[in-house]
Design an enzyme around this catalytic site. Sequence first.
Site, mmCIF file in Angstrom:
data_model
loop_
_atom_site.group_PDB
_atom_site.id
_atom_site.type_symbol
_atom_site.label_atom_id
_atom_site.label_comp_id
_atom_site.label_asym_id
_atom_site.label_seq_id
_atom_site.Cartn_x
_atom_site.Cartn_y
_atom_site.Cartn_z
ATOM 1 N N GLY A 15 -0.386 40.916 -15.985
ATOM 2 C CA GLY A 15 0.730 40.785 -15.044
ATOM 3 C C GLY A 15 0.675 39.542 -14.185
ATOM 4 O O GLY A 15 1.283 39.509 -13.112
ATOM 5 N N SER A 16 -0.012 38.493 -14.642
ATOM 6 C CA SER A 16 -0.085 37.304 -13.780
ATOM 7 C C SER A 16 1.279 36.619 -13.658
ATOM 8 O O SER A 16 1.596 36.064 -12.600
ATOM 9 C CB SER A 16 -1.152 36.332 -14.274
ATOM 10 O OG SER A 16 -0.774 35.728 -15.485
ATOM 11 N N ASN A 17 2.089 36.682 -14.690
ATOM 12 C CA ASN A 17 3.441 36.106 -14.568
ATOM 13 C C ASN A 17 4.324 36.954 -13.669
ATOM 14 O O ASN A 17 5.128 36.422 -12.903
ATOM 15 C CB ASN A 17 4.076 35.933 -15.947
ATOM 16 C CG ASN A 17 3.583 34.664 -16.603
ATOM 17 O OD1 ASN A 17 3.984 33.570 -16.223
ATOM 18 N ND2 ASN A 17 2.673 34.805 -17.563
ATOM 19 N N ARG A 67 10.948 53.981 -30.906
ATOM 20 C CA ARG A 67 11.205 52.807 -30.067
ATOM 21 C C ARG A 67 12.479 52.989 -29.218
ATOM 22 O O ARG A 67 12.492 52.722 -28.018
ATOM 23 C CB ARG A 67 11.332 51.566 -30.958
ATOM 24 C CG ARG A 67 11.350 50.264 -30.182
ATOM 25 C CD ARG A 67 11.476 49.072 -31.128
ATOM 26 N NE ARG A 67 10.425 49.050 -32.123
ATOM 27 C CZ ARG A 67 9.180 48.617 -31.918
ATOM 28 N NH1 ARG A 67 8.838 48.162 -30.741
ATOM 29 N NH2 ARG A 67 8.292 48.621 -32.882
ATOM 30 N N ARG A 93 5.816 44.617 -26.578
ATOM 31 C CA ARG A 93 6.492 45.537 -27.500
ATOM 32 C C ARG A 93 7.830 44.945 -27.884
ATOM 33 O O ARG A 93 8.535 44.395 -27.022
ATOM 34 C CB ARG A 93 6.806 46.854 -26.786
ATOM 35 C CG ARG A 93 5.628 47.699 -26.466
ATOM 36 C CD ARG A 93 5.405 48.847 -27.401
ATOM 37 N NE ARG A 93 6.552 49.685 -27.666
ATOM 38 C CZ ARG A 93 6.696 50.385 -28.788
ATOM 39 N NH1 ARG A 93 5.802 50.289 -29.739
ATOM 40 N NH2 ARG A 93 7.732 51.165 -28.962
ATOM 41 N N LEU A 95 11.663 45.202 -28.541
ATOM 42 C CA LEU A 95 12.669 46.072 -27.926
ATOM 43 C C LEU A 95 13.701 46.486 -28.969
ATOM 44 O O LEU A 95 13.989 45.731 -29.904
ATOM 45 C CB LEU A 95 13.354 45.328 -26.780
ATOM 46 C CG LEU A 95 12.438 45.071 -25.575
ATOM 47 C CD1 LEU A 95 13.019 43.973 -24.693
ATOM 48 C CD2 LEU A 95 12.201 46.348 -24.771
ATOM 49 N N ASN A 109 12.715 36.111 -21.244
ATOM 50 C CA ASN A 109 11.346 36.323 -21.722
ATOM 51 C C ASN A 109 10.553 35.028 -21.543
ATOM 52 O O ASN A 109 11.118 33.931 -21.607
ATOM 53 C CB ASN A 109 11.372 36.689 -23.211
ATOM 54 C CG ASN A 109 9.977 36.948 -23.768
ATOM 55 O OD1 ASN A 109 9.141 37.578 -23.119
ATOM 56 N ND2 ASN A 109 9.721 36.468 -24.975
ATOM 57 N N HIS A 111 7.448 32.921 -23.294
ATOM 58 C CA HIS A 111 6.715 32.867 -24.561
ATOM 59 C C HIS A 111 5.747 31.681 -24.515
ATOM 60 O O HIS A 111 6.130 30.578 -24.116
ATOM 61 C CB HIS A 111 7.695 32.708 -25.729
ATOM 62 C CG HIS A 111 7.000 32.754 -27.054
ATOM 63 N ND1 HIS A 111 6.490 33.928 -27.579
ATOM 64 C CD2 HIS A 111 6.699 31.772 -27.943
ATOM 65 C CE1 HIS A 111 5.905 33.654 -28.738
ATOM 66 N NE2 HIS A 111 6.020 32.362 -28.981
ATOM 67 N N SER A 138 7.686 28.526 -22.848
ATOM 68 C CA SER A 138 9.154 28.489 -22.842
ATOM 69 C C SER A 138 9.692 29.738 -22.162
ATOM 70 O O SER A 138 9.127 30.820 -22.315
ATOM 71 C CB SER A 138 9.709 28.480 -24.279
ATOM 72 O OG SER A 138 9.156 27.437 -25.051
ATOM 73 N N ASP A 147 12.041 36.098 -30.054
ATOM 74 C CA ASP A 147 11.735 34.757 -29.521
ATOM 75 C C ASP A 147 12.785 33.725 -29.934
ATOM 76 O O ASP A 147 12.469 32.540 -30.109
ATOM 77 C CB ASP A 147 10.330 34.296 -29.971
ATOM 78 C CG ASP A 147 9.235 35.236 -29.488
ATOM 79 O OD1 ASP A 147 9.402 35.849 -28.418
ATOM 80 O OD2 ASP A 147 8.211 35.371 -30.188
ATOM 81 N N ALA A 175 0.792 26.665 -16.132
ATOM 82 C CA ALA A 175 2.149 26.118 -16.312
ATOM 83 C C ALA A 175 3.188 27.242 -16.278
ATOM 84 O O ALA A 175 4.264 27.093 -15.680
ATOM 85 C CB ALA A 175 2.225 25.352 -17.631
ATOM 86 N N GLU A 176 2.862 28.368 -16.902
ATOM 87 C CA GLU A 176 3.799 29.501 -16.920
ATOM 88 C C GLU A 176 4.140 29.957 -15.504
ATOM 89 O O GLU A 176 5.298 30.259 -15.198
ATOM 90 C CB GLU A 176 3.182 30.681 -17.681
ATOM 91 C CG GLU A 176 3.060 30.450 -19.165
ATOM 92 C CD GLU A 176 2.621 31.710 -19.924
ATOM 93 O OE1 GLU A 176 3.009 31.839 -21.082
ATOM 94 O OE2 GLU A 176 1.898 32.543 -19.351
HETATM 95 C C1 GAR Z 1 1.625 35.244 -21.089
HETATM 96 O O1 GAR Z 1 0.862 34.115 -21.415
HETATM 97 C C2 GAR Z 1 2.916 35.270 -21.883
HETATM 98 O O2 GAR Z 1 3.393 33.993 -22.205
HETATM 99 C C3 GAR Z 1 2.497 36.015 -23.126
HETATM 100 O O3 GAR Z 1 1.603 36.998 -22.684
HETATM 101 C C4 GAR Z 1 0.910 36.514 -21.542
HETATM 102 C C5 GAR Z 1 0.928 37.604 -20.487
HETATM 103 O O4 GAR Z 1 0.112 37.290 -19.418
HETATM 104 N N1 GAR Z 1 3.630 36.579 -23.762
HETATM 105 C C6 GAR Z 1 3.720 36.750 -25.079
HETATM 106 O O5 GAR Z 1 2.838 36.452 -25.859
HETATM 107 C C7 GAR Z 1 5.023 37.363 -25.547
HETATM 108 N N2 GAR Z 1 5.116 37.306 -26.954
HETATM 109 P P1 GAR Z 1 0.301 38.005 -18.017
HETATM 110 O O6 GAR Z 1 0.294 39.526 -18.283
HETATM 111 O O7 GAR Z 1 -0.889 37.604 -17.224
HETATM 112 O O8 GAR Z 1 1.586 37.546 -17.429
#
Ligand code: GAR
Length: 196
Positions: A15-17, A67, A93, A95, A109, A111, A138, A147, A175-176
């Site tokens: 969950g850092s993002n 699902r 997951r 959707l 999203n 990615h 992205s 994606d 960067a994210e």
């Molecule tokens: C992130 O790096 C995100 O880009 C990636 O999962 C990580 C989650 O980190 N997402 C994917 O790969 C989606 N296909 P986080 O839980 O620390 O945010």
Amino acid sequence: MAERARVAVLISGTGSNMAALLYASKADDCPYEIGLVLSNDPAAAGLQIAKAEGIPVWAQSHRGMERSAFDALIDEQLTKAGADYVALAGYMRLLSPEFVAKWQDRMLNIHPSLLPKYKGLDTFRRALEAGDEFAGCSIHVVTAGVDEGPVLGQTKVRITAGDTPDSLARRVQFAEHQLYPRTLSAWITQQRSRAE
Ligand code: GAR
């Protein structure tokens, strides 16, 4: 300022993002607030970050469920919480088409690649194996294809000699955390001005 948009965030892990989106929303001029954090894994560490900030959370394992039935549960929670937008942040997951259609043009999203390169999993390994000069991240609008939706923002991260998938992942995450709040804010502001 106009009332803030309500954003719900879907996570599966660290969950850092989500945390980056949440702490960015504390700025006075941020156009959104986080109204709810949901997870398909009750043990997802990010849930504790949201709870610590008093954000409502909802978590349930998807195991053993169809699902579309699981996504209908999520949709019910989103509606109850009055969510205007959904931010997928490490939600691992796929959707259901019904859910994606329902939230069309209201769901983003993140990615970990420079789309359209490396859709799907293992993006860092694939970038390294291809000998790319840059990896990156992205933000895109979620559409039916995985994606595949329109890309709203990207950050390039230079690949250096000796990089591994893990070392690259660490830098891309920095960067994210910059890119997602900025892109979500700009997109919400644009969507709202279009709706006026
Ligand atoms: C992130 O790096 C995100 O880009 C990636 O999962 C990580 C989650 O980190 N997402 C994917 O790969 C989606 N296909 P986080 O839980 O620390 O945010």
